[in-house]
Design a protein around this motif. Structure first.
Motif, PDB file in Angstrom:
ATOM      1  N   SER A  15      -1.960   9.508   4.151  1.00 54.98           N
ATOM      2  CA  SER A  15      -1.393  10.373   5.190  1.00 54.98           C
ATOM      3  C   SER A  15      -0.322  11.336   4.700  1.00 54.98           C
ATOM      4  N   ARG A  16       0.238  11.053   3.547  1.00 55.68           N
ATOM      5  CA  ARG A  16       1.305  11.913   3.008  1.00 55.68           C
ATOM      6  C   ARG A  16       1.193  11.973   1.497  1.00 55.68           C
ATOM      7  N   SER A  39       2.839   3.935   9.179  1.00 53.61           N
ATOM      8  CA  SER A  39       3.955   4.178  10.107  1.00 53.61           C
ATOM      9  C   SER A  39       3.979   5.565  10.747  1.00 53.61           C
ATOM     10  N   TYR A 155       9.730  -2.254  -9.116  1.00 54.52           N
ATOM     11  CA  TYR A 155       8.708  -1.201  -8.965  1.00 54.52           C
ATOM     12  C   TYR A 155       7.833  -1.136 -10.215  1.00 54.52           C
ATOM     13  N   THR A 190       7.135  14.537  -3.625  1.00 59.08           N
ATOM     14  CA  THR A 190       6.681  13.962  -2.344  1.00 59.08           C
ATOM     15  C   THR A 190       7.905  13.444  -1.597  1.00 59.08           C
TER      16      THR A 190
HETATM   17  P1  NDP Z   1       4.860   8.789  -0.123  1.00 59.29           P
HETATM   18  O1  NDP Z   1       5.954   7.852   0.255  1.00 59.29           O
HETATM   19  O2  NDP Z   1       5.078  10.248  -0.031  1.00 59.29           O
HETATM   20  O3  NDP Z   1       3.511   8.428   0.695  1.00 59.29           O
HETATM   21  C1  NDP Z   1       3.064   7.100   0.711  1.00 59.29           C
HETATM   22  C2  NDP Z   1       1.737   7.016   1.437  1.00 59.29           C
HETATM   23  O4  NDP Z   1       1.330   5.646   1.440  1.00 59.29           O
HETATM   24  C3  NDP Z   1       1.848   7.421   2.882  1.00 59.29           C
HETATM   25  O5  NDP Z   1       0.601   7.924   3.299  1.00 59.29           O
HETATM   26  C4  NDP Z   1       2.171   6.095   3.565  1.00 59.29           C
HETATM   27  O6  NDP Z   1       1.810   6.038   4.938  1.00 59.29           O
HETATM   28  C5  NDP Z   1       1.297   5.157   2.751  1.00 59.29           C
HETATM   29  N1  NDP Z   1       1.802   3.792   2.806  1.00 59.29           N
HETATM   30  C6  NDP Z   1       3.007   3.337   2.400  1.00 59.29           C
HETATM   31  N2  NDP Z   1       3.099   2.023   2.620  1.00 59.29           N
HETATM   32  C7  NDP Z   1       1.915   1.644   3.162  1.00 59.29           C
HETATM   33  C8  NDP Z   1       1.411   0.412   3.643  1.00 59.29           C
HETATM   34  N3  NDP Z   1       2.138  -0.704   3.609  1.00 59.29           N
HETATM   35  N4  NDP Z   1       0.152   0.385   4.148  1.00 59.29           N
HETATM   36  C9  NDP Z   1      -0.588   1.511   4.214  1.00 59.29           C
HETATM   37  N5  NDP Z   1      -0.156   2.707   3.801  1.00 59.29           N
HETATM   38  C10 NDP Z   1       1.084   2.767   3.284  1.00 59.29           C
HETATM   39  O7  NDP Z   1       4.466   8.361  -1.605  1.00 59.29           O
HETATM   40  P2  NDP Z   1       3.879   9.208  -2.828  1.00 59.29           P
HETATM   41  O8  NDP Z   1       2.797  10.110  -2.391  1.00 59.29           O
HETATM   42  O9  NDP Z   1       5.021   9.748  -3.609  1.00 59.29           O
HETATM   43  O10 NDP Z   1       3.279   8.003  -3.697  1.00 59.29           O
HETATM   44  C11 NDP Z   1       1.940   7.574  -3.563  1.00 59.29           C
HETATM   45  C12 NDP Z   1       1.664   6.551  -4.639  1.00 59.29           C
HETATM   46  O11 NDP Z   1       1.943   7.122  -5.910  1.00 59.29           O
HETATM   47  C13 NDP Z   1       2.503   5.290  -4.541  1.00 59.29           C
HETATM   48  O12 NDP Z   1       1.728   4.170  -4.912  1.00 59.29           O
HETATM   49  C14 NDP Z   1       3.603   5.533  -5.548  1.00 59.29           C
HETATM   50  O13 NDP Z   1       4.159   4.340  -6.017  1.00 59.29           O
HETATM   51  C15 NDP Z   1       2.853   6.298  -6.617  1.00 59.29           C
HETATM   52  N6  NDP Z   1       3.700   7.118  -7.475  1.00 59.29           N
HETATM   53  C16 NDP Z   1       4.451   8.142  -6.964  1.00 59.29           C
HETATM   54  C17 NDP Z   1       5.233   8.909  -7.804  1.00 59.29           C
HETATM   55  C18 NDP Z   1       6.072  10.050  -7.305  1.00 59.29           C
HETATM   56  O14 NDP Z   1       6.858  10.583  -8.099  1.00 59.29           O
HETATM   57  N7  NDP Z   1       5.969  10.479  -6.060  1.00 59.29           N
HETATM   58  C19 NDP Z   1       5.280   8.643  -9.255  1.00 59.29           C
HETATM   59  C20 NDP Z   1       4.442   7.548  -9.679  1.00 59.29           C
HETATM   60  C21 NDP Z   1       3.693   6.837  -8.809  1.00 59.29           C
HETATM   61  P3  NDP Z   1       2.907   6.293   6.135  1.00 59.29           P
HETATM   62  O15 NDP Z   1       3.073   7.774   6.276  1.00 59.29           O
HETATM   63  O16 NDP Z   1       2.290   5.700   7.343  1.00 59.29           O
HETATM   64  O17 NDP Z   1       4.163   5.630   5.722  1.00 59.29           O
END
Ligand code: NDP
Length: 243
Positions: A15-16, A39, A155, A190
């Motif tokens: 979603s994001r 959420s 993490y 993000t």
């Molecule tokens: P965001 O926080 O921007 O987005 C997270 C996404 O995951 C949202 O769509 C959120 O939904 C969903 N989500 C979170 N928790 C849950 C849950 N318990 N069940 C279902 N959906 C969930 O994160 P990023 O896009 O930055 O990160 C995405 C992935 O990439 C993660 O695994 C992160 O650890 C990894 N990552 C990110 C980095 C970065 O620099 N951004 C670097 C390295 C890895 P909702 O909107 O409903 O909360």
């Protein structure tokens, strides 16, 4: 409503951020896309609307990746609506930062439940509904290679678990020619990193943070037919951060 040749993708956490970019890219590549969130329904609905505006089909499903029943229900809804699954992207992940002297048990449990157990259960739930030669992609982190900051131990350890898990699952699914690979991003712009962009920019050799679309492009390659010989790999894409 689904053309015979159309492929279906399920994005956990779509979603994001990175997951939303992956969902959009997969739709552009011709996939019908189901995406989960926990959420923020408005954000999920926006991604669905964007995909539909492109002429694609999409479905958003509320499913907490910490909840095994919710994960299974998300898979069932996807299959009921769109048929067998060709590609699974397990992107849902959270970060809670803190040193070992103060880290709370509830934070440790939540991180393990979403970032490790949730990843395993998402793949386990989807596999019986996947076509042979399908694709599984996880989103780990370059912190599995090198933790550059104190306070990121939990993490990093969850993401190291994902990198190891992918190797084992790749072997488990090799007889069905389903490939399983892990993308390890570095700093990507993000919501997760919003407060840290200037500091992260300084730390990256390429002197910028990455964009979600750059991770989505790697997802697009990994789901493609020509990526069929790659499995069990963890691919770091981080502007040189861990070098
Ligand atoms: P965001 O926080 O921007 O987005 C997270 C996404 O995951 C949202 O769509 C959120 O939904 C969903 N989500 C979170 N928790 C849950 C849950 N318990 N069940 C279902 N959906 C969930 O994160 P990023 O896009 O930055 O990160 C995405 C992935 O990439 C993660 O695994 C992160 O650890 C990894 N990552 C990110 C980095 C970065 O620099 N951004 C670097 C390295 C890895 P909702 O909107 O409903 O909360």
């Amino acid at each position: 409503e689904r053309a015979a040749e159309q492929k279906t993708a399920l994005v956990f956490g779509g979603s994001r951020g990175i997951g939303a970019a992956a969902a959009l890219r997969l739709a552009k590549d011709g996939f019908t896309v189901a995406l989960t969130y926990v959420s923020q329904p408005d954000k999920a609905e926006k991604v669905v609307a964007e995909i539909e505006a492109l002429g694609g089909h999409a479905l958003d499903i509320q499913a907490d990746s910490a909840d095994p029943g919710a994960i299974r229900a998300a898979v069932v809804r996807t299959v009921e609506r769109f048929g067998p699954i060709d590609a699974v992207v397990v992107n849902a992940g959270i970060i809670r930062v803190g040193g070992i002297e103060t880290f709370k048990l509830e934070d440790l449990d939540r991180m393990l439940a979403v970032n490790v157990r949730g990843v395993y259960l998402s793949i386990q739930a989807a596999v019986p509904h996947m076509r042979d030669s399908g694709r599984v992609i996880t989103v780990g982190s370059n912190t599995a290679v090198r933790s550059s900051n104190s306070g990121t131990c939990v993490y990093a350890m969850t993401k190291a678990a994902v990198a190891t898990m992918v190797k084992g699952i790749a072997l488990d699914l090799a007889p069905r020619r389903i490939t399983v690979n892990n993308i390890q991003p570095g700093p990507i712009e993000t919501d997760m990193t919003a407060a840290m962009i200037p500091r992260l920019t300084e730390m990256v050799p390429l002197h910028r943070v990455g964009q979600p679309a750059e991770i989505a492009a790697l997802v697009s390659y990994l789901v493609s037919e020509e990526a069929g010989y790659m499995t069990g790999a963890s691919l770091t894409i981080d502007g040189g951060f861990v070098l």
